[in-house]
Every structure is written in C-alpha cells, then in structure tokens.
Write an enzyme that holds these catalytic residues in place. Sequence first.
Site, PDB file in Angstrom:
ATOM      1  N   ASN A   1       0.908   3.636  -3.060  1.00  0.00           N
ATOM      2  CA  ASN A   1       0.851   5.265  -2.860  1.00  0.00           C
ATOM      3  C   ASN A   1       1.742   6.273  -3.530  1.00  0.00           C
ATOM      4  OD1 ASN A   1      -1.879   4.936  -1.722  1.00  0.00           O
ATOM      5  ND2 ASN A   1      -1.173   5.473   0.225  1.00  0.00           N
TER       6      ASN A   1
ATOM      7  N   GLU B   1       0.771  -1.163   0.017  1.00  0.00           N
ATOM      8  CA  GLU B   1       0.080  -0.117   0.070  1.00  0.00           C
ATOM      9  C   GLU B   1       0.918   1.297   0.052  1.00  0.00           C
ATOM     10  OE1 GLU B   1      -3.116  -0.257  -0.638  1.00  0.00           O
ATOM     11  OE2 GLU B   1      -3.615  -2.223  -0.163  1.00  0.00           O
TER      12      GLU B   1
ATOM     13  N   ARG C   1      -9.395   3.208  -7.491  1.00  0.00           N
ATOM     14  CA  ARG C   1      -8.636   2.879  -6.117  1.00  0.00           C
ATOM     15  C   ARG C   1      -9.682   3.020  -4.916  1.00  0.00           C
ATOM     16  NH1 ARG C   1      -3.369   1.863  -6.056  1.00  0.00           N
ATOM     17  NH2 ARG C   1      -3.070   2.960  -3.917  1.00  0.00           N
TER      18      ARG C   1
END
Lengths: 112, 144
Positions: B52, B48, B105
């Site tokens: 990002n 994650e 997302r």
Amino acid sequence: MSLDVEINQDTLLVRLRGELDLGVTDYLRNSLEDMLNQSKTKHLVINLRNVTFIDSSGLGVILGRYNRVSAQGGQVSLVGAQPQVRRVLALSGLLTIMKEYSSEEAALSRVG
Amino acid sequence: MQVINHAKLEFQSLPANVAFARVTVAAFAAQLDFTLNDLEEIKVAVSEAVANAIVHGYENRTDCTVFISMSIGNLALELKIWDHGVGIPDLKKAMQLTYSTDPERMGLGFVFMQSFMDSLHVDSTPGKGTTVTMVKTAPSNVTV
C-alpha cells in the site's frame, strides 16, 4: 518466482513457483497475458502447489486473468494450494468463484 | 506495552523490497512464541501495508522511503509501517471491503491486515503520508 506452462487441448496449464507479491506482479501478469494470447486456449488451470506465499497483489493477478478468461466463456481452476496460501485465497473470496482441485489431472478432466 | 526489544527498518520503495520487509519482520517476531501460522499471517499483513505504501502512498515512485518500526513487548508484537506519500483522502472508504483504485488490486489489503493481526489502526493525512499500526498478541511469554 518462476513458472512453466503446458497446453492441453483448449486449456492452458500454468505451474507457479515461489512467492506471489508486488515484486512479481508485473512479470506474472505479462507472462500470463502473453501465454493466453499465444495459445488462444479457452480455459486456465493454475497449479499453486509450489507457491509458498501469496498476498492481495498476487491474488489481483489471478483475479485479472479470471476476468479475462471468464469473459470469453472459459473456466479458471486452481490446483494444490498449500494451507497458508489456501487460507488467503479463501479469505479473499476467490474460492467462491473458481473451482479448486487436488491434482492437475482432476482439473484438466473437468474443464471444458 | 512495555517494550523489551525494538528495531527499525527503512528501505527504498521498490516492489522487490516487499519480500525483504516481511521476512525481516517475521525473523524479528520469531523472538516471541508465535506459531508458524502466526508468522505467516504477520508476513501477509506486512506485505499488504508495504505494498500500500509503495502503490498508493508513493504512487509507484521507486525513489522514496518506507519505514517500519517493530517492538516486542511481554506478550505482543507492535508494528508501525509508514510512508511520507500522498495520504488517503477518504480513509473510511479505503478500508471498505473490495474498495480499490486499481482494477487489478482487490481492495483486500486492509481486510487481510485486520484479519491476520489483533488490532489495526490507520492514520493518514493527505499530502503528508500514512501510518499503519498493527499489534499481534503472542500465545505465551517471550522465549529468548
């Protein structure tokens, strides 16, 4: 990551293998969109039994297809998620909007 | 945290490197007595944070660099994952559930990092970049 598909009446059955993360999202999204466009099936069953990893990027692709299929009155069902994958699915809330089955047969017999 | 082992990783901001990053961090983390389940959780948190950095920090540019610093202390793993990208203009909003600037997302990145690690701290300066610091406590002492 790889996938294979079968068409069963008005349901597209997709078996996914490998890891679903940002590295495969474009390929997975495009493949699923192409298959849904070509097959013109109403429902989608995704077999996750051989998926060994999923994160929010992978979940996003599934959610995107859910939005498309459900907007056309279809159902999206998930089959056989392994415990570590299921945990991520549960935490995301996806299991509250999609049905979950232990086998392809059970999923295929209940959609439609 | 008293550091007893440390490693650094830097790699190109390519989506294919998300898997490389999480597997490398998990291999390092395995020096602590984490369970397989703990290691899976660490892998999700790393994925994650790195996703990002690539998608939001560098806005999908693939010629930038993502950095990871990993430290093992007596009972814990500390990870710093940072980029020199655009930064997050409204950090509070970005950390809210299901906030995402991209419809595909889910805005779950920070939720997973928070859920799967014992602590999460995010520092971001618009125009300079974002640093995510996460700690996961191991069930017992170091085995190696």
